[in-house]
Scaffold this motif. Structure first.
Motif, PDB file in Angstrom:
ATOM      1  N   ASP A  66       0.820  -1.218   0.000  1.00 37.88           N
ATOM      2  CA  ASP A  66       0.000   0.000   0.000  1.00 37.88           C
ATOM      3  C   ASP A  66       0.849   1.262   0.000  1.00 37.88           C
ATOM      4  O   ASP A  66       0.458   2.283  -0.576  1.00 37.88           O
ATOM      5  CB  ASP A  66      -0.926   0.002   1.226  1.00 37.88           C
ATOM      6  CG  ASP A  66      -1.941  -1.128   1.197  1.00 37.88           C
ATOM      7  OD1 ASP A  66      -2.155  -1.703   0.108  1.00 37.88           O
ATOM      8  OD2 ASP A  66      -2.498  -1.441   2.272  1.00 37.88           O
ATOM      9  N   ARG A  67       2.016   1.213   0.652  1.00 37.59           N
ATOM     10  CA  ARG A  67       2.882   2.393   0.735  1.00 37.59           C
ATOM     11  C   ARG A  67       4.326   1.967   0.459  1.00 37.59           C
ATOM     12  O   ARG A  67       5.124   1.755   1.381  1.00 37.59           O
ATOM     13  CB  ARG A  67       2.803   3.040   2.118  1.00 37.59           C
ATOM     14  CG  ARG A  67       1.452   3.646   2.469  1.00 37.59           C
ATOM     15  CD  ARG A  67       1.511   4.391   3.811  1.00 37.59           C
ATOM     16  NE  ARG A  67       2.469   5.491   3.770  1.00 37.59           N
ATOM     17  CZ  ARG A  67       3.668   5.511   4.364  1.00 37.59           C
ATOM     18  NH1 ARG A  67       4.071   4.445   5.061  1.00 37.59           N
ATOM     19  NH2 ARG A  67       4.465   6.555   4.274  1.00 37.59           N
ATOM     20  N   PRO A  68       4.705   1.840  -0.807  1.00 38.49           N
ATOM     21  CA  PRO A  68       6.068   1.389  -1.125  1.00 38.49           C
ATOM     22  C   PRO A  68       7.159   2.230  -0.478  1.00 38.49           C
ATOM     23  O   PRO A  68       8.243   1.711  -0.171  1.00 38.49           O
ATOM     24  CB  PRO A  68       6.122   1.496  -2.652  1.00 38.49           C
ATOM     25  CG  PRO A  68       4.703   1.338  -3.088  1.00 38.49           C
ATOM     26  CD  PRO A  68       3.882   2.003  -2.020  1.00 38.49           C
ATOM     27  N   GLU A 120      11.443   4.096   4.539  1.00 33.65           N
ATOM     28  CA  GLU A 120      11.179   4.618   5.875  1.00 33.65           C
ATOM     29  C   GLU A 120      11.645   3.651   6.963  1.00 33.65           C
ATOM     30  O   GLU A 120      12.069   4.066   8.046  1.00 33.65           O
ATOM     31  CB  GLU A 120       9.682   4.900   6.048  1.00 33.65           C
ATOM     32  CG  GLU A 120       9.189   6.063   5.202  1.00 33.65           C
ATOM     33  CD  GLU A 120       7.678   6.213   5.257  1.00 33.65           C
ATOM     34  OE1 GLU A 120       7.188   7.294   4.879  1.00 33.65           O
ATOM     35  OE2 GLU A 120       6.993   5.254   5.673  1.00 33.65           O
ATOM     36  N   LEU A 121      11.595   2.359   6.666  1.00 35.41           N
ATOM     37  CA  LEU A 121      12.005   1.349   7.634  1.00 35.41           C
ATOM     38  C   LEU A 121      13.459   1.550   8.060  1.00 35.41           C
ATOM     39  O   LEU A 121      13.794   1.467   9.247  1.00 35.41           O
ATOM     40  CB  LEU A 121      11.813  -0.043   7.029  1.00 35.41           C
ATOM     41  CG  LEU A 121      12.433  -1.227   7.780  1.00 35.41           C
ATOM     42  CD1 LEU A 121      11.866  -1.317   9.188  1.00 35.41           C
ATOM     43  CD2 LEU A 121      12.185  -2.522   7.025  1.00 35.41           C
ATOM     44  N   PHE A 122      14.327   1.847   7.106  1.00 40.11           N
ATOM     45  CA  PHE A 122      15.751   1.955   7.423  1.00 40.11           C
ATOM     46  C   PHE A 122      16.074   3.281   8.110  1.00 40.11           C
ATOM     47  O   PHE A 122      17.012   3.352   8.914  1.00 40.11           O
ATOM     48  CB  PHE A 122      16.578   1.752   6.148  1.00 40.11           C
ATOM     49  CG  PHE A 122      16.449   0.357   5.608  1.00 40.11           C
ATOM     50  CD1 PHE A 122      17.225  -0.674   6.112  1.00 40.11           C
ATOM     51  CD2 PHE A 122      15.512   0.046   4.631  1.00 40.11           C
ATOM     52  CE1 PHE A 122      17.090  -1.967   5.650  1.00 40.11           C
ATOM     53  CE2 PHE A 122      15.365  -1.244   4.166  1.00 40.11           C
ATOM     54  CZ  PHE A 122      16.148  -2.256   4.678  1.00 40.11           C
ATOM     55  N   VAL A 123      15.309   4.322   7.803  1.00 45.99           N
ATOM     56  CA  VAL A 123      15.460   5.573   8.543  1.00 45.99           C
ATOM     57  C   VAL A 123      15.063   5.349  10.000  1.00 45.99           C
ATOM     58  O   VAL A 123      15.729   5.815  10.929  1.00 45.99           O
ATOM     59  CB  VAL A 123      14.612   6.687   7.909  1.00 45.99           C
ATOM     60  CG1 VAL A 123      14.721   7.969   8.738  1.00 45.99           C
ATOM     61  CG2 VAL A 123      15.049   6.959   6.471  1.00 45.99           C
ATOM     62  N   LEU A 124      13.975   4.604  10.194  1.00 38.71           N
ATOM     63  CA  LEU A 124      13.508   4.284  11.544  1.00 38.71           C
ATOM     64  C   LEU A 124      14.576   3.524  12.325  1.00 38.71           C
ATOM     65  O   LEU A 124      14.857   3.818  13.498  1.00 38.71           O
ATOM     66  CB  LEU A 124      12.223   3.467  11.455  1.00 38.71           C
ATOM     67  CG  LEU A 124      11.632   2.929  12.772  1.00 38.71           C
ATOM     68  CD1 LEU A 124      11.189   4.090  13.659  1.00 38.71           C
ATOM     69  CD2 LEU A 124      10.462   1.993  12.491  1.00 38.71           C
ATOM     70  N   ARG A 130      11.903   5.205  -7.817  1.00 41.37           N
ATOM     71  CA  ARG A 130      13.198   5.875  -7.715  1.00 41.37           C
ATOM     72  C   ARG A 130      13.079   7.383  -7.889  1.00 41.37           C
ATOM     73  O   ARG A 130      13.914   8.135  -7.380  1.00 41.37           O
ATOM     74  CB  ARG A 130      14.160   5.295  -8.757  1.00 41.37           C
ATOM     75  CG  ARG A 130      14.458   3.815  -8.579  1.00 41.37           C
ATOM     76  CD  ARG A 130      15.457   3.295  -9.590  1.00 41.37           C
ATOM     77  NE  ARG A 130      15.487   1.824  -9.559  1.00 41.37           N
ATOM     78  CZ  ARG A 130      14.925   1.055 -10.481  1.00 41.37           C
ATOM     79  NH1 ARG A 130      14.314   1.595 -11.534  1.00 41.37           N
ATOM     80  NH2 ARG A 130      14.965  -0.261 -10.369  1.00 41.37           N
ATOM     81  N   CYS A 131      12.066   7.822  -8.623  1.00 41.53           N
ATOM     82  CA  CYS A 131      11.887   9.258  -8.848  1.00 41.53           C
ATOM     83  C   CYS A 131      10.970   9.891  -7.804  1.00 41.53           C
ATOM     84  O   CYS A 131      10.735  11.119  -7.845  1.00 41.53           O
ATOM     85  CB  CYS A 131      11.314   9.507 -10.251  1.00 41.53           C
ATOM     86  SG  CYS A 131      12.434   9.012 -11.584  1.00 41.53           S
ATOM     87  N   ASN A 132      10.452   9.095  -6.904  1.00 43.83           N
ATOM     88  CA  ASN A 132       9.515   9.595  -5.908  1.00 43.83           C
ATOM     89  C   ASN A 132      10.237  10.525  -4.922  1.00 43.83           C
ATOM     90  O   ASN A 132      11.261  10.150  -4.341  1.00 43.83           O
ATOM     91  CB  ASN A 132       8.890   8.405  -5.167  1.00 43.83           C
ATOM     92  CG  ASN A 132       7.827   8.835  -4.184  1.00 43.83           C
ATOM     93  OD1 ASN A 132       8.145   9.379  -3.139  1.00 43.83           O
ATOM     94  ND2 ASN A 132       6.586   8.562  -4.516  1.00 43.83           N
ATOM     95  N   GLU A 133       9.697  11.729  -4.719  1.00 41.83           N
ATOM     96  CA  GLU A 133      10.333  12.704  -3.843  1.00 41.83           C
ATOM     97  C   GLU A 133      10.427  12.204  -2.409  1.00 41.83           C
ATOM     98  O   GLU A 133      11.427  12.443  -1.717  1.00 41.83           O
ATOM     99  CB  GLU A 133       9.557  14.027  -3.879  1.00 41.83           C
ATOM    100  CG  GLU A 133       9.701  14.786  -5.187  1.00 41.83           C
ATOM    101  CD  GLU A 133       9.026  16.146  -5.130  1.00 41.83           C
ATOM    102  OE1 GLU A 133       8.584  16.535  -4.024  1.00 41.83           O
ATOM    103  OE2 GLU A 133       8.945  16.817  -6.165  1.00 41.83           O
ATOM    104  N   GLN A 134       9.395  11.508  -1.942  1.00 41.81           N
ATOM    105  CA  GLN A 134       9.414  10.989  -0.575  1.00 41.81           C
ATOM    106  C   GLN A 134      10.516   9.952  -0.392  1.00 41.81           C
ATOM    107  O   GLN A 134      11.218   9.940   0.625  1.00 41.81           O
ATOM    108  CB  GLN A 134       8.066  10.359  -0.234  1.00 41.81           C
ATOM    109  CG  GLN A 134       7.002  11.329   0.220  1.00 41.81           C
ATOM    110  CD  GLN A 134       5.757  10.562   0.654  1.00 41.81           C
ATOM    111  OE1 GLN A 134       4.991  10.071  -0.176  1.00 41.81           O
ATOM    112  NE2 GLN A 134       5.565  10.451   1.962  1.00 41.81           N
TER     113      GLN A 134
END
Length: 898
Positions: A382-384, A389-393, A423-427
């Motif tokens: 649902d949220r690729p 985010e997992l590794f930032v966490l 790969r081009c996603n700003e987030q």
């Protein structure tokens, strides 16, 4: 596994079973009879010839491409038939003695030179002298027949006692298999040594896990070693066995497929595990055949041979051996991932006792017993962006120990989501930049991303270097492992760790405003290796394209690209050019442009060199880079439009050295008398400290003509040697030959001649361990040089055997000449493979052509040497074109003769 092995199709023709049956039918040999010796000799010859015939047939079948699994089990079957024959001929049947296969042989696995692990099991009630002669005759017979035995003789009670105190022993008994004797005795062994009886699941797992941890530490916690151990190293066969042992103990699983049945492995993961084992078995079987012994190290001696045997071919961008090793490294990386996931699953099941501590972290993730896991299986779908985010966490939350095995599997299962849109996603890119900006955990999380395949998915060009080796001795690790080690070193600089090894890195790092730019340059500096062309230029293009998607300033993007493009410049300048020459410093400073770029380039260079090989970084390289950093920094702060002139350097050097000497009580007149004999360039080639020491040594020697002296320069990790003696033809060759005889490495040489005809040569040396020369060897060197420099006769070059590792690298020497910028001589560049006595051979060839050496820079990169000499003819003029050709031919011939 219990009982005897079954014959396989691959065993066909391996053994004359009729002859085996015939010999068995003749009954037990009476060791007390007069004919016993002849009978044993006949049996020994049959065992030897049968094994040799079987091994030769199995080897042919292996090289022709037959399934290695069949061959490994077939060899175990052949050995078993011969062992049973020997046992039946020498040991009468009794319920009190059994022959048991243990270890790898217990599993029914035997490579060509594997040990045959046997347990001769005795009942507790038996008299040890009973059958002693027969058992000893059995063991002696097998050794004499050429079998590699690993055997022990124990009672059931002794086995139980050993197993209770040693997890390795209890594991060995877990795989026992009865070959001959009493099944009741074998069952007594299994009952007495059962892990249910003496090792709880939790204790067994903890012991095996610690055993693996210690084993991995012996190989620097990486499977990416230059000559990996395919059995004991990370991701090797022992890791697969580790999984099997824990699965057997915890699940009662007899095979690896039992992990699928119990839900610990998916079917694709099982295929990866079995496929990885299959490749490692193929490599190990080939190693044993090529080495003619039990060899589990994938040495240079065999890497190229195996690559060719396995059908790899050289391509325009990579050698066959590099392609083969990349397959190997990628395989062991997958096995490492599986080992990690499975052991974590076992840990979760065995060590938590079903009492999980769950802490909510955010809407998508929670911590279970300190490990991050998804709160529901649909998060990544649902949220690729949650993949990043997992590794930032993990980097942000220092208390988290890692990722649960189920979430690791989910990461791998959802890598298909990492497409161009992702790969081009700003987030996504903001998350990656956020990770690089974390105060902790940057290297650890990048390593995890690489291990789980996310880093290569996010940066596709990074995927090209995963598992890529370079077939040389300079690069000890694969390109991806080296890249991550560069990041690790930069993080160490940030923390101020290893201050003794990197004494200046922390102070420079404090001036770095945005460390994430350094980490980006590190990630991309070698990313284009193996693509053909200049990897620095190609990598700079890749870095610029990636940085364009990040929220950083254009000037910052330009700096990252510049660092990648020029990441070798500082290392090459420091090791190949004379840093005492202000002209070289000015040229380097002009290329760098400003102190901000210089700070970043210095840190990247130190991190890069230190991550190439554990032994490459030393005090000498630290000294060279720091000297260049300081000199270039002075030039940049002074202004590039105001370069320091040699005249200024000469004046400053003389003044500093004279001031120190006078303070130490030296007589000014004697100093000036010596200095008047030195050529002008001595005062800019020598540092003030070197000029002070050499002057003091000569004027205080008491011998106006001769002075040979040594001193340790501990901070720089070198010893300095001064040779001031009457000059004569071949002196440089005599000195270098003496240095080679003592196994000393020349790092640099200042070869000067005084106006009154004396040498004033200054050498910087290291011993064979990369350290200063110890006092005893220093005294011996001075003694030898006193003799070698008196008679005026040239010395023969050193002849020593080539080290094993160097034998596998051969190439024609590259020799080129440049014009000396000062116009006084010729610059000679030599690139060739290293070998014992190389410098003395080059010096002898130079001497044979009547050529004078005035300066030397020695640089070694693994098996490659890049030496630079300033030379002239006997009249101190540049070499003519004809003289250059003749000298080049003489050097080639001298090197090849070595």
């Amino acid at each position: 596994m219990h009982g005897r092995l079954a014959a396989l199709p691959a065993t066909e023709g391996c053994l004359d079973l009729e002859q085996v049956e015939k010999m068995e039918g003749a009954g037990v040999i009476d060791l007390d009879s007069a004919s016993a010796g002849k009978e044993i000799a006949k049996l020994r010859e049959f065992l030897r010839s049968s094994m040799e015939q079987a091994d030769a047939l199995l080897a042919d079948r292996f090289w022709s491409g037959e399934d290695v699994v069949q061959l490994v089990h077939s060899r175990a079957w052949v050995v078993e038939q011969l062992l049973l024959l020997a046992w039946k001929k020498l040991v009468p049947f009794t319920n009190d003695v059994s022959l048991v296969a243990v270890g790898g042989y217990g599993r029914g696995e035997l490579h060509p030179h594997s040990d045959i692990d046997l347990l001769i099991l005795l009942d507790d009630s038996i008299d040890r002298d009973f059958l002693r002669g027969q058992v000893e005759a059995f063991v002696q017979l097998l050794w004499d027949a050429g079998f590699y035995l690993g055997h022990s003789v124990r009672t059931v009670s002794e086995c139980a006692e050993d197993a209770a105190g040693d997890v390795v022993t209890v594991t060995c008994f877990m795989e026992s298999r009865l070959l001959a004797g009493s099944m009741e005795l074998e069952n007594s062994l299994l009952k007495a040594t059962s892990t249910d009886q003496m090792w709880s699941g939790k204790t067994f797992f903890a012991a095996k896990f610690e055993e693996q941890k210690q084993r991995h530490e012996r190989y620097h916690d990486t499977a990416y070693n230059l000559e990996p151990n395919i059995k004991e190293g990370p991701g090797g066969l022992r890791d697969i066995q580790m999984i099997s042992w824990v699965a057997r103990r915890h699940l009662g699983a007899e095979t690896l497929h039992g992990l699928v049945q119990h839900g610990y492995l998916s079917q694709p993961e099982h295929s990866d595990l079995v496929g990885g084992q299959h490749l490692l078995w193929r490599v190990r079987y080939a190693l044993h055949l090529l080495a003619g012994r039990a060899e589990d190290r994938l040495l240079f001696d065999f890497q190229r041979q195996i690559a060719e045997r396995f059908g790899f071919k050289d391509s325009p961008t990579s050698l066959a051996v590099e392609q083969f090793m990349q397959l190997y490294y990628r395989t062991v990386m997958r096995l490492e991932r599986l080992n990690e996931s499975l052991l974590q699953l076992f840990q979760e099941a065995l060590l938590t006792n079903g009492q999980d501590e769950v802490v909510e972290l955010d809407p998508d993730f929670q911590a279970r017993n300190g490990f991050v896991e998804l709160r529901n299986e649909a998060v990544f779908r649902d949220r690729p962006v949650a993949l990043m985010e997992l590794f930032v966490l993990l980097a942000r939350e220092e208390t988290l120990a890692g990722i649960t095995a189920s979430t690791i599997r989910s990461i791998r299962d959802h890598l298909y989501l990492v497409d161009e849109e992702f790969r081009c996603n700003e987030q996504v890119n903001a998350c990656f930049l956020q990770l690089l900006r974390q105060p902790e955990g940057v290297y650890t999380q990048l390593r995890r991303m690489n291990r789980y395949g996310l880093l290569a998915a996010l940066i596709p060009v990074f995927g090209n270097i995963v598992g890529r080796m370079q077939y040389d001795l300079f690069h000890v690790y694969t390109v991806d492992q080296h890249t991550l080690f560069v990041v690790r070193n930069l993080r160490r600089f940030a923390y101020g760790k290893y201050k003794e090894r990197f004494p200046h890195a922390r102070s420079v790092f404090k001036r770095i405003a945005k460390p994430e730019l350094l980490y980006l340059a590190a990630i991309f500096h070698d990313i284009a290796k193996g693509r053909g062309g200049d990897h620095s230029e190609l990598g700079a293009v890749d870095a610029e394209a990636f940085c364009a998607m990040l929220d950083i300033e254009p000037a910052e993007r330009d700096m990252v690209s510049w660092l990648v493009r020029h990441h070798l410049m500082m290392s090459q300048t420091s090791q190949r050019k004379d840093l005492s020459d202000p002209v070289n410093i000015q040229e380097f400073a002009e290329q760098v442009g400003n102190t901000r770029y210089l700070d970043h380039l210095y840190l990247l260079t130190v991190a890069d060199i230190a991550a190439t090989s554990p032994k490459l970084w030393n005090n000498w390289k630290n000294k060279l880079l720091w000297e260049l950093y300081l000199s270039a920094g002075d030039a940049l702060r002074r202004g590039l439009e105001n370069p320091i002139k040699r005249a200024t350097r000469i004046r400053e050097t003389r003044a500093a050295a004279l001031s120190r000497l006078i303070r130490r009580g030296a007589v000014t007149e004697r100093i000036n008398n010596l200095w008047e004999t030195l050529p002008e360039y001595a005062f800019w080639r020598l540092s003030p400290d070197q000029l002070e020491w050499t002057t003091e040594s000569v004027v205080s020697s008491g011998n106006g003509e001769r002075c040979i002296s040594m001193r340790p320069v501990q901070p720089h990790g070198v010893s300095e040697l001064l040779v001031c003696v009457p000059d004569h033809d071949g002196l440089f060759a005599s000195i270098t030959t003496t240095l080679d005889e003592m196994g000393l490495d020349v790092m640099s040489a200042r070869v000067l001649t005084t106006k009154d005809g004396r040498s004033y040569d200054l050498f910087q040396l290291m011993d064979q361990h990369g350290d200063v020369v110890n006092p005893v060897d220093a005294a011996e060197l001075v003694r030898r040089l006193e003799a070698a420099t008196r008679d005026g006769k040239p010395r023969a070059p050193v002849n020593r055997s080539m080290p094993r590792r160097l034998r596998h690298f051969s190439s024609n020497p590259e020799i080129r000449f440049d014009k000396d910028p000062d116009g006084d001589g010729t610059v000679l560049h030599i690139r060739c493979n290293d070998r014992p006595g190389l410098l003395s051979r080059i010096a002898t060839a130079v001497f044979s052509q009547g050529v004078q050496v005035h300066n030397a820079r020695i640089a070694t990169f693994g098996e490659r040497v890049e030496d630079t000499f300033l030379i002239s003819d006997a009249e101190h003029q540049p070499l003519t074109s004809g003289a250059r050709e003749t000298l080049a031919e003489s050097i080639r011939n001298s090197i090849e003769e070595g």
